[in-house]
Motif scaffolding. Structure first.
Motif, PDB file in Angstrom:
ATOM      1  N   ASP A   1       4.705  56.559  57.613  1.00 38.22           N
ATOM      2  CA  ASP A   1       4.227  56.780  58.979  1.00 38.22           C
ATOM      3  C   ASP A   1       3.976  55.457  59.687  1.00 38.22           C
ATOM      4  N   THR A   2       3.324  54.525  58.981  1.00 45.55           N
ATOM      5  CA  THR A   2       3.028  53.222  59.576  1.00 45.55           C
ATOM      6  C   THR A   2       4.305  52.420  59.788  1.00 45.55           C
ATOM      7  N   PHE A   3       5.161  52.425  58.777  1.00 48.76           N
ATOM      8  CA  PHE A   3       6.395  51.640  58.825  1.00 48.76           C
ATOM      9  C   PHE A   3       7.322  52.129  59.936  1.00 48.76           C
ATOM     10  N   PHE A   4       7.635  53.405  59.915  1.00 46.23           N
ATOM     11  CA  PHE A   4       8.562  53.960  60.910  1.00 46.23           C
ATOM     12  C   PHE A   4       7.897  54.189  62.257  1.00 46.23           C
ATOM     13  N   GLY A   5       6.558  54.150  62.282  1.00 48.65           N
ATOM     14  CA  GLY A   5       5.861  54.326  63.548  1.00 48.65           C
ATOM     15  C   GLY A   5       6.055  53.169  64.504  1.00 48.65           C
ATOM     16  N   GLU A   6       6.606  52.070  64.014  1.00 43.76           N
ATOM     17  CA  GLU A   6       6.831  50.883  64.841  1.00 43.76           C
ATOM     18  C   GLU A   6       8.232  50.852  65.447  1.00 43.76           C
ATOM     19  N   VAL A   7       8.982  51.928  65.283  1.00 47.81           N
ATOM     20  CA  VAL A   7      10.367  51.957  65.767  1.00 47.81           C
ATOM     21  C   VAL A   7      10.418  51.918  67.293  1.00 47.81           C
ATOM     22  N   SER A   8      11.339  51.116  67.806  1.00 47.71           N
ATOM     23  CA  SER A   8      11.588  51.041  69.250  1.00 47.71           C
ATOM     24  C   SER A   8      13.076  51.239  69.513  1.00 47.71           C
ATOM     25  N   ASP A   9      13.423  51.519  70.748  1.00 51.24           N
ATOM     26  CA  ASP A   9      14.830  51.667  71.113  1.00 51.24           C
ATOM     27  C   ASP A   9      15.593  50.387  70.770  1.00 51.24           C
TER      28      ASP A   9
END
Length: 224
Positions: free
Chosen positions: A87-95
Motif C-alpha cells: 500500500d505504501t509502495f504503490f501508493g506513491e504512483v503518479s502518471d
C-alpha cells in the motif's frame, strides 16, 4: 528503415553499424554514450561493501523491517505486513511512472514465469509500464536509467540465499557474497538518488518465496 541480411555473417556488420549509430546519436544529443556514472557508482558501492565485509569477517545484511510468510521485507518506511508495505509502495504512483522488478536470482524458467506474472499483475492493476531484469546483469543497461534517468520508477529488488555457491578465484569472497554486495550497492545508490525502492529477501526457498510474493502482488488492490 528496413535492412535485409544476406546471411548470418551479416550480423557482424550490423553490430558495427549500430555501435556507430549510438556514438553518432550521442554526439547529436550532446551526451557521452560511453559514460556510465551511475553504473560506476553501484560498482564503487559494491567494492566498499566487500571491503567492509572483509574487515568485519562477514557481509552485514541489516535487520529487516518485518518478516511475513518466509519473506524478509527491507523498507525505507515502517510497515508490519506485506499488504501495508505494498500500500505504501504503490501508493506513491503518479502518471508516467513505471515499475521495475530487479531479481538477483539465478536465471531459471520457473522463476521467470513467476516474475512475469508479478509484472503483469502490477501492469494490469495499476496501469503502469513494467520491466523485469535479472541482477546483476541489468546493471549495465537499465541500471543507468534507474539512477540517472528521471525519478519515475518504482523498484522492487528481490534477493535470495545462494543455492549453489563457489569461491571467486583469487578473492576472499564467494560469488554468492558478491551478488549480495552488488544488490546492496545498487539499492544504496537508488536510495541516495531519492528513488522509491524496496527489497524483499526470499531466503533459501527461492521457488516458495517467489510464489508467496507473487500471491501478495496478485492480491493487491489500490485503496483508491
Amino acid at each position: 528503415a528496413e535492412i535485409v541480411l544476406s546471411d548470418a555473417l551479416d550480423l557482424g556488420q550490423e553490430f558495427l553499424r549500430w555501435e556507430l549509430a549510438v556514438a553518432t546519436a550521442g554526439r547529436v544529443l550532446g551526451i557521452n554514450p560511453f559514460d556510465q556514472p551511475n553504473v560506476q557508482e553501484s560498482k564503487d558501492n559494491t567494492n566498499r561493501i566487500l571491503d567492509e565485509a572483509k574487515n568485519r569477517g562477514h557481509l552485514e545484511e541489516g535487520k529487516p523491517t518485518f518478516s511475513e510468510g518466509g519473506l524478509d521485507f527491507y523498507l525505507p518506511t515502517k510497515a508490519s505486513s506485506g499488504t501495508a508495505a505494498l500500500d505504501t509502495f504503490f501508493g506513491e504512483v503518479s502518471d508516467g511512472d513505471y515499475f521495475a522488478l530487479m531479481a538477483y536470482l539465478s536465471e531459471d524458467e520457473r522463476y521467470t514465469r513467476r516474475l512475469q506474472s508479478m509484472r503483469s499483475s502490477v501492469r494490469d492493476t495499476l496501469q503502469l509500464a513494467t520491466t523485469v531484469g535479472y541482477g546483476p546483469r541489468f546493471l549495465h543497461s537499465t541500471g543507468q536509467l534507474h539512477k540517472g534517468g528521471p525519478n519515475t520508477g518504482l523498484y522492487l529488488q528481490i534477493t535470495c540465499d545462494a543455492d549453489v555457491d563457489a569461491q571467486v578465484p583469487g578473492k576472499w569472497y564467494t560469488f554468492g557474497t558478491l551478488r549480495k554486495a552488488q544488490a546492496q550497492g545498487d539499492l544504496e545508490a537508488l536510495h541516495k538518488h531519492g528513488r522509491r525502492a524496496i527489497r524483499v529477501h526470499l531466503g533459501a526457498d527461492v521457488a516458495g518465496g517467489l510464489k508467496t510474493l507473487e500471491q501478495m502482488i496478485a492480491a493487491y488492490r489500490p485503496k483508491h
